[in-house]
Enzyme design. Structure first.
Site, PDB file in Angstrom:
ATOM      1  N   ASP A 134       0.962  -1.308   0.015  1.00 59.95           N
ATOM      2  CA  ASP A 134       0.030   0.065   0.073  1.00 59.95           C
ATOM      3  C   ASP A 134       0.761   1.245   0.015  1.00 59.95           C
ATOM      4  OD1 ASP A 134      -2.345  -1.465   0.052  1.00 59.95           O
ATOM      5  OD2 ASP A 134      -2.618  -1.487   2.188  1.00 59.95           O
ATOM      6  N   VAL A 135       0.345   2.309  -0.309  1.00 56.75           N
ATOM      7  CA  VAL A 135       1.114   3.560  -0.451  1.00 56.75           C
ATOM      8  C   VAL A 135       1.519   3.979   0.804  1.00 56.75           C
ATOM      9  CG1 VAL A 135      -1.133   5.074  -0.231  1.00 56.75           C
ATOM     10  CG2 VAL A 135       0.814   5.888  -1.273  1.00 56.75           C
TER      11      VAL A 135
END
Length: 303
Positions: A134-135
């Site tokens: 995920d970011v």
């Protein structure tokens, strides 16, 4: 005198021979399916005389010459692989574009491919990796394997010294990313990148806070949980590129270590595709601390 039995046998033999000759003469294809490779090998081994007997192909002499409008030479793709570590919690893996608008300034893919494209010009670059994070999740440890395909490259002979130089340029360009083991690989070798992507396990370490006062019994119950099956729906933030569905994932093992009365570290080992940040949401962990179990259906991004 020839018996009726012998006459019948002789007639049957003649009939079979006649049918075989007719079969060769008509050159009927067999009813059973034949693969392309088998057919190619069969025709290649067939003598020219036999081929002419079976197939009536009459080639005519062309009356006009051919005209070539253009000639385009394209080289085979060049594949460059390595590993990357990500130290930022605000860096996406690939360009984040929604409804034609870019949501973030840069990405892991862009940081790596820009120096590589300058050193090796090509028509296009294609980035692939063994999974994704995920970011807001860092990528630590040995790093995540990745490969970049350079389509129709203008330069194909790259020595290891060239790769080391490009790797240094990538690492100097950003403090949020570090690339290691950059090297040229073959197309056959990149298959290893995807093999086991869904079967391998991953480890995560998080620092958690609980509004409840932590007890040793609660932490032991949490740490003793193994092979926990969770049902997670597609996160809202990726619905624009993934189908909405519920997927089963497994938390294979977890270990909780108390830091103070309300903080503890939680180490998880999960199978690929698990969203540990959503599993470690307050509702999940609090319920585990209270009841010693955690089997709930949850929707990422929804409280």
């Amino acid at each position: 005198m020839q018996s009726i039995k012998d006459q019948t046998k002789e007639e049957a033999t003649k009939e079979e021979a006649t049918e075989e000759e007719a079969l060769h003469a008509n050159a009927e294809p067999p009813e059973e399916s034949v693969g392309v490779h088998e057919l190619r090998s069969f025709l290649k081994a067939m003598p020219d005389e036999r081929f002419s007997e079976l197939f009536d192909i009459k080639a005519s002499r062309p009356s006009t010459g051919c005209t070539i409008s253009s000639i385009k030479c394209v080289h085979d793709s060049l594949y460059v692989a390595g590993r990357y570590n990500k130290y930022s919690r605000s860096l996406c893996q690939t360009p984040w574009i929604i409804d034609g608008q870019k949501k973030m300034d840069t990405s892991v893919e862009e940081i790596i491919t820009q120096p590589l494209s300058l050193a090796i010009p090509s028509d296009d670059t294609k980035f692939s990796s063994s999974g994704r994070e995920d970011v807001d999740v860092r990528m630590l440890g040995a790093g995540r394997p990745f490969v970049i395909e350079l389509v129709n490259p203008r330069k194909i002979h790259m020595c290891q010294e060239d790769m080391v130089k490009i790797q240094k340029e990538i690492n100097v360009s950003s403090e949020d990313l570090r690339v290691t083991d950059l090297q040229v690989v073959t197309k056959l070798e990149i298959k290893v990148l995807k093999e086991g992507e869904e079967s391998k396990t991953k480890c995560y370490l998080a620092r958690c806070w609980s509004p409840l006062a932590l007890t040793d019994d609660a932490l032991q119950a949490l740490g003793g949980t193994k092979n926990l099956v969770i049902e997670q729906k597609t996160p809202i933030r990726v619905l624009h590129r993934r189908t909405l569905s519920t997927r089963k994932r497994v938390v294979l093992e977890m270990q909780a270590v108390k830091i103070d009365e309300h903080h503890f570290s939680l180490e998880l080992e999960t199978n690929a595709g698990t969203y540990p940040s959503f599993f470690m949401s307050p509702l999940s962990v609090w319920k585990t601390l209270r009841e010693g179990v955690c089997t709930r259906r949850f929707r990422p991004d929804v409280p």
